[in-house]
Scaffold this motif. Structure first.
Motif, PDB file in Angstrom:
ATOM      1  N   LEU A   1      96.981  52.233  59.175  1.00  0.00           N
ATOM      2  CA  LEU A   1      97.708  51.324  57.493  1.00  0.00           C
ATOM      3  C   LEU A   1      99.062  50.467  58.414  1.00  0.00           C
ATOM      4  O   LEU A   1      99.036  49.544  57.509  1.00  0.00           O
ATOM      5  N   LYS A   2      99.842  50.964  59.314  1.00  0.00           N
ATOM      6  CA  LYS A   2     101.028  50.504  59.012  1.00  0.00           C
ATOM      7  C   LYS A   2     100.804  49.093  59.685  1.00  0.00           C
ATOM      8  O   LYS A   2     101.355  47.893  59.932  1.00  0.00           O
ATOM      9  N   GLN A   3      99.937  49.340  60.781  1.00  0.00           N
ATOM     10  CA  GLN A   3      99.397  47.551  61.531  1.00  0.00           C
ATOM     11  C   GLN A   3      98.592  46.944  60.040  1.00  0.00           C
ATOM     12  O   GLN A   3      99.304  45.565  60.898  1.00  0.00           O
ATOM     13  N   ALA A   4      97.624  47.307  59.998  1.00  0.00           N
ATOM     14  CA  ALA A   4      97.104  46.752  58.647  1.00  0.00           C
ATOM     15  C   ALA A   4      97.897  45.999  57.529  1.00  0.00           C
ATOM     16  O   ALA A   4      97.755  45.145  56.958  1.00  0.00           O
ATOM     17  N   ILE A   5      99.197  46.663  57.225  1.00  0.00           N
ATOM     18  CA  ILE A   5     100.806  46.211  56.426  1.00  0.00           C
ATOM     19  C   ILE A   5     101.645  44.731  57.387  1.00  0.00           C
ATOM     20  O   ILE A   5     101.731  44.095  56.413  1.00  0.00           O
TER      21      ILE A   5
ATOM     22  N   ALA B   1     100.337  43.323  59.529  1.00  0.00           N
ATOM     23  CA  ALA B   1      99.368  41.998  59.884  1.00  0.00           C
ATOM     24  C   ALA B   1      98.839  40.787  58.309  1.00  0.00           C
ATOM     25  O   ALA B   1      98.290  39.906  58.503  1.00  0.00           O
ATOM     26  N   SER B   2      99.809  41.257  57.276  1.00  0.00           N
ATOM     27  CA  SER B   2      99.415  40.606  56.229  1.00  0.00           C
ATOM     28  C   SER B   2     100.538  40.083  55.808  1.00  0.00           C
ATOM     29  O   SER B   2     100.345  39.466  54.648  1.00  0.00           O
ATOM     30  N   GLU B   3     101.122  40.253  56.402  1.00  0.00           N
ATOM     31  CA  GLU B   3     102.441  39.514  56.676  1.00  0.00           C
ATOM     32  C   GLU B   3     103.564  39.193  55.155  1.00  0.00           C
ATOM     33  O   GLU B   3     103.724  38.100  54.411  1.00  0.00           O
ATOM     34  N   GLY B   4     103.787  40.346  54.993  1.00  0.00           N
ATOM     35  CA  GLY B   4     104.719  39.961  53.742  1.00  0.00           C
ATOM     36  C   GLY B   4     103.750  40.502  51.993  1.00  0.00           C
ATOM     37  O   GLY B   4     104.619  40.241  51.899  1.00  0.00           O
ATOM     38  N   ARG B   5     102.885  40.357  52.299  1.00  0.00           N
ATOM     39  CA  ARG B   5     101.753  40.530  51.033  1.00  0.00           C
ATOM     40  C   ARG B   5     101.549  41.898  50.953  1.00  0.00           C
ATOM     41  O   ARG B   5     100.338  41.474  50.398  1.00  0.00           O
TER      42      ARG B   5
ATOM     43  N   MET C   1      91.429  44.742  63.919  1.00  0.00           N
ATOM     44  CA  MET C   1      92.184  45.858  63.136  1.00  0.00           C
ATOM     45  C   MET C   1      92.025  44.949  61.745  1.00  0.00           C
ATOM     46  O   MET C   1      92.506  43.782  61.911  1.00  0.00           O
ATOM     47  N   LYS C   2      92.081  45.544  60.729  1.00  0.00           N
ATOM     48  CA  LYS C   2      91.501  44.663  58.710  1.00  0.00           C
ATOM     49  C   LYS C   2      93.023  44.189  58.821  1.00  0.00           C
ATOM     50  O   LYS C   2      94.116  45.153  58.905  1.00  0.00           O
ATOM     51  N   ARG C   3      93.942  43.647  57.809  1.00  0.00           N
ATOM     52  CA  ARG C   3      94.777  43.330  57.214  1.00  0.00           C
ATOM     53  C   ARG C   3      94.452  44.182  55.888  1.00  0.00           C
ATOM     54  O   ARG C   3      93.965  44.066  55.684  1.00  0.00           O
ATOM     55  N   ILE C   4      95.528  44.586  55.035  1.00  0.00           N
ATOM     56  CA  ILE C   4      95.545  45.250  53.764  1.00  0.00           C
ATOM     57  C   ILE C   4      94.834  44.052  52.802  1.00  0.00           C
ATOM     58  O   ILE C   4      93.986  44.641  51.783  1.00  0.00           O
TER      59      ILE C   4
END
Length: 310
Positions: free
Chosen positions: A20-24, A26-30, A1-4
């Motif tokens: 979408l939820k997982q990508a958010i 994975a982006s760690e607050g970014r 799964m990609k990050r946002i």
């Protein structure tokens, strides 16, 4: 799964709510969400506000004052100020998909869970059904192709935490995208904006992301206050969004940076910037400053430059 951070237009077109939820996460607050008032004249008439917000670093586009039964976004049709022609502002059921195509980003709308029994602190507005969170409007939001909905209240609308909880349950039945829910401010009612009991109820009702006021945007909401709420949200399996929704989106860049970093220290997954800067959107430089503050110039410039066709 990609990050946002790594998602482009073709990625977003393939992603459902879980991706979408997982990508958010994975982006760690970014992750940056920017909001615009659809009835406002665009900042520049040659380009729509959603396109402008994407160009300055937004990852998600949130449409405010959007009526699902009369769907339009002012300025979405091209306009030449030197050679003006009459613009068609009629309702268009394809407008959400048009914005998705133009920006390459997920697009969602506010729907307001109005509580007719709310104890008001000021005179309240009467809203059309297309802006409120009913079974019919939620089903229409799904039909229009919205990637997410935000169940919250504008000023003087009479939205309460109890009504938000009920709307989340309705959304679980009638809408298939991400469900964001919470309060940026009082919406003209009494009671706490940041209420831990209500926050827990939002998650239990089925919210994917809980909206919370960012530190310094509502009186009494401090970084440690937000951190406690975020910890509760995450312990229940949901994500947290900090909102700059009390017109500070029109403040100076340093204020935006301070709020954004405080929200990130508190542990949020997304930071929202509201629509009350210039002409129905945040000051563009403030969107960019928010993005740079929480993720640096590299990811900001990539989002700014990336074509919707990628």
């Amino acid at each position: 799964m990609k990050r946002i951070l790594d998602c482009r237009g073709s990625d977003f077109r393939r992603m459902g709510k879980d991706e979408l939820k997982q990508a958010i996460l994975a982006s760690e607050g970014r992750t940056v969400m920017a909001e615009t008032i659809v009835s406002s004249q665009p900042l520049f008439p040659e380009v729509s506000n959603p396109e402008m917000m994407k160009a300055f670093g937004a990852d998600f586009i949130l449409l405010n004052i959007f009526d699902v039964f009369h769907p339009y976004v002012k300025g979405i049709k091209s306009y030449n100020v030197l050679h003006p022609t009459e613009q068609d502002e009629t309702a268009d059921d394809s407008v959400i998909k048009t914005i998705q195509k133009l920006t390459g980003l997920p697009v969602g709308i506010n729907l307001e869970p109005v509580d007719l029994a709310a104890e008001a602190t000021e005179e309240l507005y009467s809203l059309p059904e297309g802006r409120t969170a009913t079974a019919q409007s939620l089903a229409k939001a799904k039909e229009l192709g919205c990637d997410f909905i935000c169940l919250t209240g504008n000023p003087k609308t009479g939205v309460t935490n109890e009504a938000i909880s009920h709307a989340i349950q309705l959304a679980k039945q009638h809408f298939q995208g991400l469900i964001i829910a919470g309060k940026m401010h009082s919406a003209g009612t009494t009671g706490k904006v940041l209420d831990l009991t209500a926050i827990e109820q939002f998650v239990e009702a089925g919210a994917d992301i809980v909206l919370l006021p960012a530190p310094g945007t509502v009186p009494g909401v401090r970084e440690r206050t937000l951190a406690e709420a975020v910890q509760l949200v995450k312990s229940k399996g949901a994500l947290a969004l900090a909102a700059i929704g009390t017109s500070q989106e029109g403040a100076d860049i340093e204020t935006i940076r301070t709020i954004a970093l405080s929200a990130k220290r508190a542990g949020v997954d997304m930071v929202h910037i509201g629509d009350s800067g210039f002409s129905g959107m945040a000051i563009p430089e403030n969107i960019q400053a928010l993005s740079i503050a929480i993720r640096g110039k590299r990811h900001t410039y990539i989002r700014m430059a990336a074509s919707a066709l990628r």
